[in-house]
Design a protein around this motif. Sequence first.
Motif, PDB file in Angstrom:
ATOM      1  N   UNK A 188       1.141  -1.091  -0.301  1.00 39.36           N
ATOM      2  CA  UNK A 188      -0.285  -0.162   0.131  1.00 39.36           C
ATOM      3  C   UNK A 188       0.935   1.580   0.125  1.00 39.36           C
ATOM      4  N   UNK A 189       1.062   2.345  -1.638  1.00 39.82           N
ATOM      5  CA  UNK A 189       1.542   3.193  -0.811  1.00 39.82           C
ATOM      6  C   UNK A 189       0.835   4.437   0.883  1.00 39.82           C
ATOM      7  N   UNK A 190       1.926   4.571   0.880  1.00 33.47           N
ATOM      8  CA  UNK A 190       1.636   5.684   2.032  1.00 33.47           C
ATOM      9  C   UNK A 190       1.639   5.557   3.418  1.00 33.47           C
ATOM     10  N   UNK A 191       1.655   4.142   3.226  1.00 34.43           N
ATOM     11  CA  UNK A 191       1.601   3.324   4.713  1.00 34.43           C
ATOM     12  C   UNK A 191       3.531   2.947   4.878  1.00 34.43           C
ATOM     13  N   UNK A 192       3.981   2.665   5.931  1.00 36.73           N
ATOM     14  CA  UNK A 192       4.923   1.804   6.671  1.00 36.73           C
ATOM     15  C   UNK A 192       4.853   1.560   7.666  1.00 36.73           C
TER      16      UNK A 192
END
Length: 267
Positions: free
Chosen positions: A25-29
């Motif tokens: 998921x882009x935007x989560x780490x």
Amino acid sequence: MTVKLAIAGSSGRMGRMLIEASQQTPGVELVAALDRPDSVWLGRDAGDFAGVNTGVAISADVDAAFALADCLIDFTRPEATLLHLEAARRAGKAMVIGTTGFKPEEKQQIAAFAEHIPVVFSANMATGVNAVFKLLEVAAQILNSGYDVEVYEAHHRFKVDAPSGTALRMGEVVAKGLGRDLAECAVYGREGVTGERKPETIGFATVRGGDIVGDHTVTFAALGERVEISHKAGSRMPYASGSMRAALFLQGKRNGLFDMQDVLGLK
Ligand SMILES: NC(=O)C1=CN([C@@H]2O[C@H](COP(=O)(O)OP(=O)(O)OC[C@H]3O[C@@H](n4cnc5c(N)ncnc54)[C@H](OP(=O)(O)O)[C@@H]3O)[C@@H](O)[C@H]2O)C=CC1
Ligand SMILES: O=C(O)C1=N[C@H](C(=O)O)C[C@H](O)C1
């Protein structure tokens, strides 16, 4: 800005799926992964189950997780979720709660925590199920007289709560649409000589077996016709992707209790 995520119950069925989703998921780490203090998985890389290296070791230190994370995603058990909420409150961080099986007074505790921190709490994070909640509102408006309402749910053999949180929410949505209170009209099981069905009741039927991911059907049955509104999950990924969306939604929020209808803009 990236949302730094911690995931609780990381060796569980949903925990594993959430870790996989966090990698896609882009935007989560992913910055922390939690499990019980006595878990055999402590110290292992959180991605081991999915065959990926996340660089995040599974730990039992909730406060250390909140020191790194903006948001904890929790799919565990009610007693664990409530402890995690206390830690979230101490740290002033957000939570996404997918755990089900809470008693009414425990739901009130969640609402009280949400006066201080932002929380998304939803019995089902899948977009399809949330679409069904909307369809049920419409169905209850139209089929408001002469239709018997029955809620059916089926899940895997390992599920510990019944009826499912989703089935209960479906019952609540229909009861509200019909001007009833679910606490007063729900029937959770039938056996023996039950007598004829009372028209104002909403019945629940539960099936448990094998690896069924999650089936839900609400039937509106009249004399001469019936309407059935169903959702069937074939994978846990819709729950996990919905949770990622919920964590992104909470970014920048100071407090408040939200659900997936808020996240999806369906209210
Ligand atoms: N809202 C939604 O969309 C969905 C909600 N759910 C709900 O999520 C919850 C979890 O489901 P599932 O992943 O299948 O369950 P699992 O039993 O597979 O996973 C639960 C995880 O939580 C851990 N855990 C349990 N108790 C504690 C505790 N006291 N402290 C710390 N960790 C704990 C377990 O550890 P251990 O194994 O060591 O006990 C395990 O890692 C259920 O309530 C389920 O109904 C599930 C799917 C979708
Ligand atoms: O335990 C599960 O698996 C699921 N639990 C949730 C519920 O109780 O509604 C959501 C989904 O149906 C899967």
